[in-house]
Scaffold this active site. Structure first.
Site, PDB file in Angstrom:
ATOM      1  N   ASP A  50      -9.152  -2.117   2.677  1.00 42.06           N
ATOM      2  CA  ASP A  50      -8.950  -1.486   3.980  1.00 42.06           C
ATOM      3  C   ASP A  50      -9.929  -2.016   5.019  1.00 42.06           C
ATOM      4  OD1 ASP A  50      -6.994   0.067   2.771  1.00 42.06           O
ATOM      5  OD2 ASP A  50      -8.435   1.607   2.190  1.00 42.06           O
ATOM      6  N   ASP A  87       0.827  -1.208   0.000  1.00 41.69           N
ATOM      7  CA  ASP A  87       0.000   0.000   0.000  1.00 41.69           C
ATOM      8  C   ASP A  87       0.863   1.261   0.000  1.00 41.69           C
ATOM      9  OD1 ASP A  87      -2.592   0.834  -0.225  1.00 41.69           O
ATOM     10  OD2 ASP A  87      -2.978   0.951   1.918  1.00 41.69           O
TER      11      ASP A  87
END
Length: 561
Positions: free
Chosen positions: A415, A353
């Site tokens: 997420d 990420d």
């Protein structure tokens, strides 16, 4: 289906992004009558707009909508002389248009678009050459300006500041934390139920629950490689792949919605009759009418979203509902067997990420993050489609930008899913060691705190954030500290034995029931030469069927303890 689901989870690892909307204030040339605001879409990398109307210059608008301003022949003889030309979109790049406008004395440029508004893009070198703002205005608004004010008007371009935090953040927070909590609780409970039913000797119950997939280190490595490859492919071939992703999402979300609603529909007292005998595919097993209607409903919802996915007024509600169902289904299906596997997966995706948000801008020609570019949809995309792997809620504040196609705040499914797998593991471990769900509650609270930190960082930096940068440390460190505090770190790290399918399973519910009676030790009973059949064995549930088990078999179960 499992491969497609993993692909969607990889695509879900995206950041929160927003568009750059501004306003053009229009007033009639003679007099100072009441003006009107119209929405524009601009790119601050060309030139910044002032934050308020009071700080914006009121300049004459020069209507050049009969041309596209792609060559010097499109420039009027006197140039633009401190005015803002309004031209049509097409035939050349935004850079060519704004460069011609700047060379001929323009103070800004309005480009009228018949299509959906997109931020006018360029590259870093082109941005450095241009010192005037360029913005897109919809064709509908251009017609309204001409009808309301005529062709002699003055305009001011500005970009009012949005509130630091919007109410939609509260909605996203509730959806995300709620999904993680419900999904983690459901996944842990389902896992316990499956293991208990697997060890029951009287196995006569109906089996519908989906099989879980245990994640191994090799699978984690393959998964991350797939995520990276797919993200890069989308960056270079977005228009060719986006429809494939939309199709996969429709299929996966309809299956997920069915799986989530199945337990509720199963409890209904009606619709239990079955389809008549037939030789049709998928119908030869004679499904119940209520389950058939449920399948039709789920497919219909998915198709409606697929057809009307670009209706910003309401389609986001369907997308969020399907997305939550998808996340719940994945949390129930994908199982991390140990805290070691949880830590490995979360750390690898943490690096993934951060790399694709913060490092890739130094590697791309445009200087943009690959992940943010893919999440928002490339500015040069001809389809103007968006990836559906996000929860999205429109801005709810009452700023002047409410006139615009409200920008959305987004939170990627990744997420939710990635920390959610750790929350599910914590719940399973709670049940295994009977810890009153302390791990589950602590990890869920840590996820909520990490999400709040993400929102604060987003408001502070005013740019897309890799949410896992904040979520992974909060959840992993909290789980580690709880295990260390309870002196169960070794058990927590290895899974306390429930990662081993050969280890005996104890049903905590039944054990609690047994403890409600005066405790009777098997060893003490054996010493007193009392019949062992009078005390239920710890290795199986205490039910009526135990009375039919031979005395020798129960004695053997005691000896294996």
């Amino acid at each position: 289906m499992a491969v497609l689901a993993r692909l969607l989870v990889g695509l879900a690892l995206i950041a929160q992004v927003t568009c750059e909307y501004g306003m053009v204030h229009v007033i009639a040339e003679p007099g100072n009558g009441k003006g009107k605001d119209y929405c524009i879409l601009y790119n601050s990398q060309w030139a910044h707009l002032p934050p308020g109307l009071g700080k914006a210059s009121l300049l004459q608008l020069q209507d050049q909508t009969t041309s596209v301003l792609c060559s010097q022949s499109d420039v009027p003889s006197g140039g633009f002389n401190n005015r803002i030309p309004m031209v049509m979109r097409g035939n050349c790049t935004f850079y060519e248009k704004v460069k011609l406008a700047q060379m001929n004395g323009a103070r800004g440029l309005l480009v009228v678009s018949r299509e959906k508004l997109v931020p006018p893009g360029g590259n870093k070198t082109q941005y450095d050459e241009i010192g005037i703002p360029v913005a897109l205005l919809s064709y509908k608004d251009m017609l309204d300006i001409c009808k309301t004010f005529g062709h002699s008007v003055r305009v001011a371009l500005y970009a009012p500041k949005e509130p630091v935090l919007d109410y939609n953040m509260v909605i996203i927070f509730i959806m995300a934390v709620g999904t993680v909590a419900v999904g983690g609780y459901w996944a842990g409970s389902q896992d316990v139920k499956k293991r208990f039913m697997k060890h029951k000797r009287d196995d006569g119950t109906e089996k519908h629950d989906d099989e879980t997939v245990d994640v191994t280190p090799i699978m984690i490595g393959v998964f991350v490689v797939m995520c990276c490859s797919m993200l890069v492919l989308l960056y270079y071939f977005y228009d060719h792949l986006v429809y494939m992703i939309i199709t996969i999402f429709c299929l996966a979300s309809s299956t997920s919605l069915y799986s989530c609603l199945y337990p509720c529909i199963k409890r209904l007292p009606f619709g239990k009759c079955r389809v008549p005998d037939n030789n049709l595919p998928y119908f030869h097993k004679r499904p119940q009418i209520r389950m058939l209607l449920l399948a039709i409903f789920c497919i219909t919802v998915s198709i409606i979203w697929g057809v009307f996915r670009n209706e910003d007024q309401w389609a986001w509600v369907l997308q969020d509902a399907l997305g939550i169902a998808f996340c719940l289904y994945m949390l129930k299906t994908i199982r991390l067997p140990t805290f070691k596997a949880c830590t490995l997966l979360l750390l690898v995706l943490f690096i993934y990420d951060v790399f694709f948000v913060f490092i890739t801008p130094f590697l791309t020609k445009s200087g943009n993050s690959i992940m943010v570019e893919v999440a928002a949809g490339p500015s040069d995309s001809t389809t103007h489609e968006k990836l559906p792997m996000v929860l999205k809620v429109p801005r709810l504040n009452s700023s002047p930008l409410a006139l615009c196609d409200r920008p959305f705040s987004l939170l990627g499914f990744g997420d939710i899913l990635v920390p959610g797998l750790l929350v599910a593991y914590c719940h399973r471990f709670d049940i295994q060691v009977q810890s009153s769900r302390v791990y589950f509650v602590a990890c869920t609270i840590a996820y909520g705190i990490g999400l709040l930190i993400t929102f604060v960082a987003l408001a502070w930096m005013q740019r897309g954030q890799p949410a896992l940068l904040y979520l992974v440390p909060c959840t992993v460190i909290t789980s580690f500290v709880i295990a260390l505090w309870r002196k169960e770190l070794r058990m927590f790290w290895t899974g306390s034995g429930f990662a081993d399918p050969n280890k005996e399973w104890i049903n905590p519910t039944l054990q609690a029931d047994q403890l409600s009676d005066p405790p009777v030790s098997l060893e003490k009973t054996a010493d007193a030469s009392e019949p062992l059949s009078s005390a239920p064995s710890d290795s199986e549930p205490a039910n009526q069927d135990n009375k039919d088990q031979p005395h020798q078999e129960i004695g053997e179960a005691h000896q294996t303890r």
